[in-house]
Design a protein around this motif. Structure first.
Motif, PDB file in Angstrom:
ATOM      1  N   ILE A  53     -20.504 -62.393 -66.333  1.00 32.43           N
ATOM      2  CA  ILE A  53     -21.347 -61.020 -66.804  1.00 32.43           C
ATOM      3  C   ILE A  53     -21.158 -59.962 -65.960  1.00 32.43           C
ATOM      4  O   ILE A  53     -21.540 -59.920 -64.750  1.00 32.43           O
ATOM      5  CB  ILE A  53     -22.874 -61.353 -67.003  1.00 32.43           C
ATOM      6  N   THR A  57     -24.212 -54.100 -68.499  1.00 34.27           N
ATOM      7  CA  THR A  57     -24.783 -54.877 -69.575  1.00 34.27           C
ATOM      8  C   THR A  57     -25.833 -54.019 -70.155  1.00 34.27           C
ATOM      9  O   THR A  57     -26.383 -52.981 -69.555  1.00 34.27           O
ATOM     10  CB  THR A  57     -25.424 -56.051 -69.115  1.00 34.27           C
ATOM     11  N   VAL A 101     -19.597 -56.830 -72.877  1.00 32.04           N
ATOM     12  CA  VAL A 101     -20.002 -58.230 -71.994  1.00 32.04           C
ATOM     13  C   VAL A 101     -19.143 -59.526 -72.626  1.00 32.04           C
ATOM     14  O   VAL A 101     -18.526 -60.226 -71.669  1.00 32.04           O
ATOM     15  CB  VAL A 101     -21.482 -58.432 -72.139  1.00 32.04           C
ATOM     16  N   GLU A 102     -19.072 -59.457 -73.900  1.00 30.09           N
ATOM     17  CA  GLU A 102     -18.424 -60.577 -74.578  1.00 30.09           C
ATOM     18  C   GLU A 102     -16.815 -60.621 -74.343  1.00 30.09           C
ATOM     19  O   GLU A 102     -16.163 -61.609 -73.881  1.00 30.09           O
ATOM     20  CB  GLU A 102     -18.670 -60.365 -76.022  1.00 30.09           C
ATOM     21  N   SER A 104     -15.333 -59.302 -71.811  1.00 24.07           N
ATOM     22  CA  SER A 104     -15.010 -59.521 -70.228  1.00 24.07           C
ATOM     23  C   SER A 104     -15.461 -60.854 -69.610  1.00 24.07           C
ATOM     24  O   SER A 104     -14.649 -61.440 -68.721  1.00 24.07           O
ATOM     25  CB  SER A 104     -16.038 -58.541 -69.469  1.00 24.07           C
TER      26      SER A 104
END
Length: 413
Positions: A53, A57, A101-102, A104
């Motif tokens: 993560i 974020t 986030v998804e 990465s």
């Protein structure tokens, strides 16, 4: 074979030198210091595929604002009209979303797993003893909210093929029976590992000297000449360096190097602190992360290394003792038997993590100069990602297919 000049002698620069030399290139590394006390030496020594993560974020924005009002908080941004900070902050806000986030997660995981594999291979080489231990890392939490977040993260990690398990306090005690706990639970990042960064850096420096890599210390780059879309020479005061290929691996100093090239390398130095206590190594055998406090504790060199905080500010030599007290005071809340005292200021190490705004490192060719490769912006994971970055830099310069897809790490993104 190419002549390669690397600017920066931290873990990324030295790892690049290691793999470039192995590939047959002639390598020089130049650094403004003596390569013995940069950010690569004082960190927690964690190899963390679990950290897929990025810093940017959605929750980090609101949490960061709350933390800014506490002098002992784990994260702090010094309010400033610094244009670099403003640019960084605007991009951070833009990237702090679920889609980023998804997107990465996969490239960060691939980069981390490649690095772990390379450290495993390196640890088997003669003269490379740096205490690599593969027992994972325990992320402890005290609140239901943190527990839910960590359980969600563990599920995402398993979907990415990572070994991550949610543990009860009783499960944790089975792993570390001598450690007194006051927690709701933990996630065991069994996919992770740890090592001694001091021993690793010392081994790399010794090896590179022995094989004839030219290590130029205490020389700050003051001027860079370019012509016809290429870097042509680098100056340190009155000394001149020329090469066929150039690498910027200057950590938190990379933006100032970039300015000499007319490049904007967007990152901020995130100051972190650590200190060592030569005691209690038998109590804690597996490194710990304290979820709410954002503190790391690593068994190292016969004792424990405590580290934490992220202060985004200009590079400076101030030691904020309140930040260090925040680290010290958080530990007994999780482990009543561990009561480190606030160290004297002279015993506190600090370093500057090169933090990109979107939480991804910069790895790859510059669009502006055909013989320039950039390798920086790894944030808190410089050591963890150092080996993989060094190999990827070598593959880029050698014109070979890279071991993983590096499009998401493009310096000009």
């Amino acid at each position: 074979m190419a002549r390669v000049l690397i600017i920066g002698g931290g873990i990324v620069g030295l790892s690049s030198a290691y793999y470039l030399h192995k590939a047959g290139h002639q390598v020089t590394v130049i650094d403004k210091g003596d390569m013995t006390d940069n950010c690569s030496h004082g960190n927690a020594g964690m190899i963390v595929p679990s950290h897929f993560i990025p810093l940017a974020t959605p929750g980090m924005v609101s949490q960061g604002i709350r933390w800014m009002f506490s002098s002992k908080s784990p994260f702090y941004v010094k309010p400033s009209l610094n244009p670099e900070l403003i640019s960084w902050g605007l991009k951070f806000l833009k990237k702090a979303n679920a889609a980023h986030v998804e997107k990465s997660a996969i490239p960060l995981t691939e980069l981390s797993l490649l690095s772990k594999k390379l450290y495993q291979e390196l640890s088997k080489e003669p003269d490379f003893e740096f205490d690599l231990v593969e027992k994972g890392i325990l992320m402890f939490y005290k609140t239901e909210k943190a527990g839910e977040e960590e359980a969600h993260m563990a599920e995402k990690g398993r979907q990415l093929g990572l070994d991550m398990k949610v543990l009860s306090p009783a499960d944790c005690m089975k792993l570390q029976p001598k450690l007194n706990l006051d927690v709701l639970g933990a996630v065991h990042y069994a996919c992770d590992a740890h090592l001694s960064p001091n021993k690793l850096m010392t081994a790399l420096l010794k090896y590179l000297r022995a094989v004839g890599v030219n290590l130029v210390t205490n020389k700050e780059v003051t001027k860079i000449e370019t012509s016809n879309g290429k870097v042509s020479r680098v100056w340190s005061s009155w000394e001149e360096f020329t090469a066929d290929e150039y690498v910027v691996a200057g950590g938190s100093w990379s933006p100032s190097i970039g300015k000499l090239l007319g490049l904007k390398i967007l990152l901020m130095p995130g100051k972190g602190y650590s200190f060592n206590v030569q005691d209690n190594a038998e109590i804690m055998q597996i490194p710990a992360l304290l979820a709410e406090a954002r503190v790391a504790i690593t068994p190292m060199n016969g004792g424990l290394r405590y580290g934490g905080t992220m202060e985004l500010d200009r590079i400076n030599n101030r030691v904020n003792m309140n930040r260090v007290k925040g680290i010290v005071e958080s530990v007994p809340k999780y482990f009543p038997g561990l009561k480190p005292v606030v160290p004297q200021q002279k015993d506190i190490w600090f370093g500057f993590r090169p933090s990109s705004a979107d939480g991804l490192p910069y790895i790859g060719r510059s669009n502006k100069y055909s013989n320039l490769t950039i390798a920086t912006g790894h944030g808190m994971m410089g050591l963890s990602l150092g080996a993989a970055t060094g190999l990827l830099v070598t593959e880029v310069i050698s014109g070979k297919p890279t071991s993983i897809n590096i499009n998401e790490f493009a310096p000009d993104r």
